[in-house]
Design a protein around this motif. Structure first.
Motif, PDB file in Angstrom:
ATOM      1  N   SER A  76       0.839  -1.182   0.000  1.00  0.00           N
ATOM      2  CA  SER A  76       0.000   0.000   0.000  1.00  0.00           C
ATOM      3  C   SER A  76       0.882   1.242   0.000  1.00  0.00           C
ATOM      4  N   ASN A  77       0.349   2.352  -0.519  1.00  0.00           N
ATOM      5  CA  ASN A  77       1.072   3.620  -0.469  1.00  0.00           C
ATOM      6  C   ASN A  77       1.010   4.259   0.912  1.00  0.00           C
ATOM      7  N   ASN A  78       0.166   3.733   1.788  1.00  0.00           N
ATOM      8  CA  ASN A  78       0.030   4.305   3.122  1.00  0.00           C
ATOM      9  C   ASN A  78       1.220   3.930   3.996  1.00  0.00           C
ATOM     10  N   LEU A  79       1.800   4.935   4.641  1.00  0.00           N
ATOM     11  CA  LEU A  79       2.922   4.722   5.544  1.00  0.00           C
ATOM     12  C   LEU A  79       2.447   4.871   6.987  1.00  0.00           C
ATOM     13  N   ILE A  80       2.746   3.876   7.796  1.00  0.00           N
ATOM     14  CA  ILE A  80       2.349   3.866   9.203  1.00  0.00           C
ATOM     15  C   ILE A  80       3.591   3.931  10.077  1.00  0.00           C
ATOM     16  N   TYR A  81       3.605   4.854  11.038  1.00  0.00           N
ATOM     17  CA  TYR A  81       4.654   4.905  12.055  1.00  0.00           C
ATOM     18  C   TYR A  81       4.183   4.130  13.287  1.00  0.00           C
ATOM     19  N   VAL A  82       5.068   3.315  13.845  1.00  0.00           N
ATOM     20  CA  VAL A  82       4.818   2.652  15.120  1.00  0.00           C
ATOM     21  C   VAL A  82       5.862   3.160  16.105  1.00  0.00           C
ATOM     22  N   ILE A  83       5.422   3.841  17.156  1.00  0.00           N
ATOM     23  CA  ILE A  83       6.333   4.379  18.174  1.00  0.00           C
ATOM     24  C   ILE A  83       6.020   3.670  19.486  1.00  0.00           C
ATOM     25  N   GLU A  84       6.858   2.712  19.833  1.00  0.00           N
ATOM     26  CA  GLU A  84       6.619   1.836  20.982  1.00  0.00           C
ATOM     27  C   GLU A  84       7.962   1.379  21.538  1.00  0.00           C
ATOM     28  N   ASP A  85       8.218   1.653  22.840  1.00  0.00           N
ATOM     29  CA  ASP A  85       9.526   1.311  23.391  1.00  0.00           C
ATOM     30  C   ASP A  85       9.658  -0.164  23.785  1.00  0.00           C
ATOM     31  N   GLU A  86       8.546  -0.882  23.923  1.00  0.00           N
ATOM     32  CA  GLU A  86       8.621  -2.325  24.157  1.00  0.00           C
ATOM     33  C   GLU A  86       8.844  -3.004  22.811  1.00  0.00           C
TER      34      GLU A  86
END
Length: 233
Positions: free
Chosen positions: A3-13
């Motif tokens: 997909s052209n959609n970009l997802i950021y995941v910000i998670e320290d675990e």
């Protein structure tokens, strides 16, 4: 095809963060993973992510402040947090989050919430977009107000409202895969196959003139994509 959609995941675990990334990648989203907020904020202006999934308990900054900054950049935000208190939920939404998911959660639930938010964001953009008088693409001209389609100022033909709405969605998002749900909008019902009939009719009209190139590509299992640039005026 991703997909052209970009997802950021910000998670320290990291174990949880990698699990979320894999779940999203399984649905062909592009994903970038961060273990802190500063790195994500630094990268966002260049990457322009569509949605940021933010854990509230980050090692370098308050997650709510990160939510607020992403919201000010007009990005979709989903909070994931072990805090299940009503106050935290209200604060998160007031700071600009679009959704709030409490830990523990099923990865598939997170994917469903991402999909739902992407649909809402797209509808919001479309509602705010001022429709121009005409769209020009590969020698074709489409006028949304009259549903008139013509090739090189000749061979004028009229589209049905359904065909026009579908073409308009494609023209607004060239080189992006649009699912059947996105193309049918509020008229979509489970297992609705009417889009295949409409798409076949639209393609025949586009193939009646032109250079013979496939302007609307079928991406099997995903939807349809317009394969040419569009100029609005």
């Amino acid at each position: 095809m991703k997909s052209n959609n970009l997802i950021y995941v910000i998670e320290d675990e990291e174990d949880l963060g990698q699990l979320m990334c894999r779940a999203l990648e399984n649905f062909r989203y592009q994903v970038r993973y961060f273990t802190n907020g500063v790195d994500a904020l630094t990268a966002a202006p260049k990457d322009n992510p569509d949605i940021c999934i933010v854990d509230l308990n980050l090692p370098d900054m308050d997650g709510l402040e990160l939510v607020k900054q992403f919201d000010s950049q007009h990005r979709g935000v989903i909070i994931v947090s072990g805090r299940d208190d009503l106050t935290d939920r209200v604060l998160g939404l007031e700071f600009g989050a679009d959704d709030y998911v409490t830990k523990p959660f099923e990865p598939r639930e997170l994917v469903a919430r991402v999909q739902s938010l992407l649909r809402r964001l797209q509808r919001s953009v479309e509602a705010e977009t001022v429709v121009a008088k005409k769209a020009e693409f590969s020698g074709w001209v489409f006028r949304p107000d009259s549903l008139e389609l013509s090739y090189q100022a000749q061979d004028k033909q009229s589209l049905s409202r359904a065909e026009g709405d579908m073409l308009l969605s494609l023209l607004k998002h060239p080189f992006q895969i649009l699912s059947r749900d996105q193309l049918l909008g509020d008229n979509c019902t489970p297992y609705d196959r009417s889009i295949d009939v409409r798409m076949s009719r639209l393609r025949k009209k586009l193939e009646s003139s032109g250079d013979g190139n496939e302007l609307i590509k079928t991406v099997y299992g995903a939807g349809y994509m317009l394969t040419t640039a569009v100029v609005w005026s």
